[in-house]
Design a protein around this motif. Structure first.
Motif, PDB file in Angstrom:
ATOM      1  N   ASP A 162     -31.895   1.219 -46.569  1.00 39.14           N
ATOM      2  CA  ASP A 162     -32.974   0.284 -46.884  1.00 39.14           C
ATOM      3  C   ASP A 162     -32.958  -0.835 -45.856  1.00 39.14           C
ATOM      4  O   ASP A 162     -32.314  -0.726 -44.804  1.00 39.14           O
ATOM      5  CB  ASP A 162     -32.846  -0.236 -48.314  1.00 39.14           C
ATOM      6  N   ALA A 163     -33.646  -1.929 -46.149  1.00 38.40           N
ATOM      7  CA  ALA A 163     -33.771  -3.017 -45.176  1.00 38.40           C
ATOM      8  C   ALA A 163     -32.543  -3.923 -45.131  1.00 38.40           C
ATOM      9  O   ALA A 163     -32.452  -4.785 -44.269  1.00 38.40           O
ATOM     10  CB  ALA A 163     -35.005  -3.867 -45.503  1.00 38.40           C
ATOM     11  N   ASP A 164     -31.586  -3.726 -46.040  1.00 39.02           N
ATOM     12  CA  ASP A 164     -30.426  -4.609 -46.079  1.00 39.02           C
ATOM     13  C   ASP A 164     -29.156  -3.819 -46.397  1.00 39.02           C
ATOM     14  O   ASP A 164     -28.503  -4.050 -47.416  1.00 39.02           O
ATOM     15  CB  ASP A 164     -30.638  -5.709 -47.126  1.00 39.02           C
ATOM     16  N   PRO A 165     -28.777  -2.879 -45.531  1.00 42.86           N
ATOM     17  CA  PRO A 165     -27.581  -2.080 -45.811  1.00 42.86           C
ATOM     18  C   PRO A 165     -26.306  -2.878 -45.599  1.00 42.86           C
ATOM     19  O   PRO A 165     -26.272  -3.835 -44.816  1.00 42.86           O
ATOM     20  CB  PRO A 165     -27.683  -0.946 -44.787  1.00 42.86           C
ATOM     21  N   CYS A 166     -25.252  -2.476 -46.305  1.00 50.75           N
ATOM     22  CA  CYS A 166     -23.944  -3.068 -46.069  1.00 50.75           C
ATOM     23  C   CYS A 166     -23.389  -2.501 -44.765  1.00 50.75           C
ATOM     24  O   CYS A 166     -23.960  -1.583 -44.166  1.00 50.75           O
ATOM     25  CB  CYS A 166     -23.002  -2.769 -47.231  1.00 50.75           C
ATOM     26  N   ALA A 167     -22.262  -3.030 -44.321  1.00 53.60           N
ATOM     27  CA  ALA A 167     -21.667  -2.575 -43.061  1.00 53.60           C
ATOM     28  C   ALA A 167     -21.320  -1.095 -43.110  1.00 53.60           C
ATOM     29  O   ALA A 167     -21.512  -0.368 -42.129  1.00 53.60           O
ATOM     30  CB  ALA A 167     -20.426  -3.398 -42.741  1.00 53.60           C
ATOM     31  N   ARG A 242     -16.944  -6.462 -38.906  1.00 53.57           N
ATOM     32  CA  ARG A 242     -16.934  -7.888 -38.546  1.00 53.57           C
ATOM     33  C   ARG A 242     -18.202  -8.263 -37.791  1.00 53.57           C
ATOM     34  O   ARG A 242     -18.808  -9.315 -38.048  1.00 53.57           O
ATOM     35  CB  ARG A 242     -15.687  -8.209 -37.720  1.00 53.57           C
ATOM     36  N   TRP A 243     -18.610  -7.420 -36.849  1.00 54.99           N
ATOM     37  CA  TRP A 243     -19.833  -7.704 -36.097  1.00 54.99           C
ATOM     38  C   TRP A 243     -21.041  -7.683 -37.015  1.00 54.99           C
ATOM     39  O   TRP A 243     -21.908  -8.555 -36.928  1.00 54.99           O
ATOM     40  CB  TRP A 243     -20.010  -6.671 -34.980  1.00 54.99           C
ATOM     41  N   TRP A 244     -21.104  -6.697 -37.909  1.00 56.67           N
ATOM     42  CA  TRP A 244     -22.252  -6.563 -38.802  1.00 56.67           C
ATOM     43  C   TRP A 244     -22.386  -7.784 -39.690  1.00 56.67           C
ATOM     44  O   TRP A 244     -23.489  -8.313 -39.850  1.00 56.67           O
ATOM     45  CB  TRP A 244     -22.105  -5.299 -39.647  1.00 56.67           C
ATOM     46  N   GLU A 245     -21.294  -8.241 -40.256  1.00 56.67           N
ATOM     47  CA  GLU A 245     -21.347  -9.385 -41.163  1.00 56.67           C
ATOM     48  C   GLU A 245     -21.601 -10.694 -40.431  1.00 56.67           C
ATOM     49  O   GLU A 245     -22.197 -11.619 -40.992  1.00 56.67           O
ATOM     50  CB  GLU A 245     -20.046  -9.458 -41.965  1.00 56.67           C
ATOM     51  N   ALA A 246     -21.170 -10.767 -39.170  1.00 56.76           N
ATOM     52  CA  ALA A 246     -21.353 -12.011 -38.403  1.00 56.76           C
ATOM     53  C   ALA A 246     -22.750 -12.132 -37.810  1.00 56.76           C
ATOM     54  O   ALA A 246     -23.343 -13.221 -37.822  1.00 56.76           O
ATOM     55  CB  ALA A 246     -20.312 -12.096 -37.291  1.00 56.76           C
ATOM     56  N   GLY A 248     -24.891  -8.727 -36.901  1.00 62.16           N
ATOM     57  CA  GLY A 248     -25.688  -7.498 -36.913  1.00 62.16           C
ATOM     58  C   GLY A 248     -26.655  -7.398 -38.067  1.00 62.16           C
ATOM     59  O   GLY A 248     -27.813  -7.007 -37.901  1.00 62.16           O
ATOM     60  N   ARG A 249     -26.191  -7.796 -39.253  1.00 64.60           N
ATOM     61  CA  ARG A 249     -27.032  -7.657 -40.440  1.00 64.60           C
ATOM     62  C   ARG A 249     -28.286  -8.513 -40.333  1.00 64.60           C
ATOM     63  O   ARG A 249     -29.379  -8.093 -40.738  1.00 64.60           O
ATOM     64  CB  ARG A 249     -26.234  -8.048 -41.676  1.00 64.60           C
ATOM     65  N   ALA A 250     -28.149  -9.709 -39.765  1.00 63.80           N
ATOM     66  CA  ALA A 250     -29.294 -10.609 -39.641  1.00 63.80           C
ATOM     67  C   ALA A 250     -30.320 -10.081 -38.646  1.00 63.80           C
ATOM     68  O   ALA A 250     -31.509 -10.404 -38.741  1.00 63.80           O
ATOM     69  CB  ALA A 250     -28.815 -11.999 -39.208  1.00 63.80           C
ATOM     70  N   GLN A 251     -29.877  -9.255 -37.689  1.00 63.50           N
ATOM     71  CA  GLN A 251     -30.777  -8.729 -36.671  1.00 63.50           C
ATOM     72  C   GLN A 251     -31.440  -7.423 -37.086  1.00 63.50           C
ATOM     73  O   GLN A 251     -32.437  -7.012 -36.501  1.00 63.50           O
ATOM     74  CB  GLN A 251     -29.998  -8.480 -35.374  1.00 63.50           C
ATOM     75  N   TYR A 252     -30.889  -6.787 -38.119  1.00 64.24           N
ATOM     76  CA  TYR A 252     -31.343  -5.450 -38.496  1.00 64.24           C
ATOM     77  C   TYR A 252     -32.750  -5.496 -39.077  1.00 64.24           C
ATOM     78  O   TYR A 252     -33.062  -6.343 -39.907  1.00 64.24           O
ATOM     79  CB  TYR A 252     -30.379  -4.859 -39.521  1.00 64.24           C
TER      80      TYR A 252
END
Length: 260
Positions: A162-167, A242-246, A248-252
């Motif tokens: 979806d639009a907000d997946p976990c790492a 670590r990258w995703w939470e810092a 990556g997630r905001a850019q997805y």
């Protein structure tokens, strides 16, 4: 017939809508029949009302997956008929245990932690919705996975987020359409058939060895290579997380999602 690139996300949204409707039914039963002053006395009736709701939703998920698999196979130009596989039966004891743990057990844990009865009811409701949605959506996920495993013309399946997946889910989606069975190996992201409570991911079949990545998965693959360079195994997984939470997630941005 040309393959519809929007089909995977459309299928994921239909499954999510089915799960959301089931969640409304689960919450209604929990709130109307559960008596927080008499947890043990009221629970058996609550559980009896919840079980057919979950079982019916699981079958609905399987029906949606069977239709989607058949359509995807046809759209890929595969000749011949193939009946999609059925999901594994949902064991009665497994369903009862899932409801017990997320219902009265979770309620009592919340009370022991100092929550009010209403707060405990709400905490149990959140856990119960996540668990029952997992069991329901497992029906469709197993149809997709088992059908790919049984279909000689299928080359694998991809994970659609979806639009907000976990790492974890973003990491698995980054592999693209490579999952053929639970034994897929050679990469720490091999657990394509692993999902979690409140997970909105679905599987989508592939029928060629050069199948395009779904949505932004190709970008995620590049991110994985960059962030895990020089690492392997759990160290690679942790680096990506670590990258995703810092950042990556905001850019997805999932397909169809507007830019900020």
């Amino acid at each position: 017939m040309a393959v519809d690139p929007a089909a995977p996300q459309r299928y994921r949204r239909v499954q999510a809508l089915m799960a959301a409707r089931m969640a409304q039914q689960v919450l209604r039963v929990w709130r109307e029949l559960m008596n927080p002053a008499k947890v043990d006395a009221s629970w058996l009736a609550v559980r009896a009302a919840l079980m057919p709701i979950v079982q019916q939703a699981r079958e609905q998920s399987a029906v949606l997956a069977r239709a989607a698999y058949t359509d995807a196979r046809r759209d890929a130009g595969i000749d011949g008929e193939l009946d999609p596989s059925d999901p594994l039966p949902l064991a009665l004891k497994r369903l009862e245990s899932a409801l017990d743990v997320t219902g009265p057990v979770e309620f009592k844990k919340a009370i022991a932690a100092g929550k009010t009865p209403q707060q405990a009811m709400d905490a149990a409701a959140v856990r119960m919705v996540g668990s029952t949605q997992y069991l329901a959506l497992e029906g469709g996920r197993q149809v997709m996975q088992r059908s790919v495993e049984a279909d000689e013309r299928a080359t694998g399946y991809a994970r659609v987020t979806d639009a907000d997946p976990c790492a974890w889910c973003a990491m698995l989606a980054s592999r693209g359409p490579v999952y053929k069975s639970a034994k897929t190996a050679g990469d720490p992201r091999q657990g394509g058939n692993r999902y979690h409570d409140a997970c909105a991911c679905q599987a989508w079949p592939a029928f060629t060895n050069d199948e395009p990545f779904i949505g932004v998965a190709e970008g995620l693959y590049d991110d994985w290579l960059r962030e895990t360079r020089g690492r392997g195994g759990k160290h690679a997984v942790n680096a990506f997380r670590r990258w995703w939470e810092a950042e990556g997630r905001a850019q997805y941005r999932a397909p169809g999602q507007p830019n900020p």
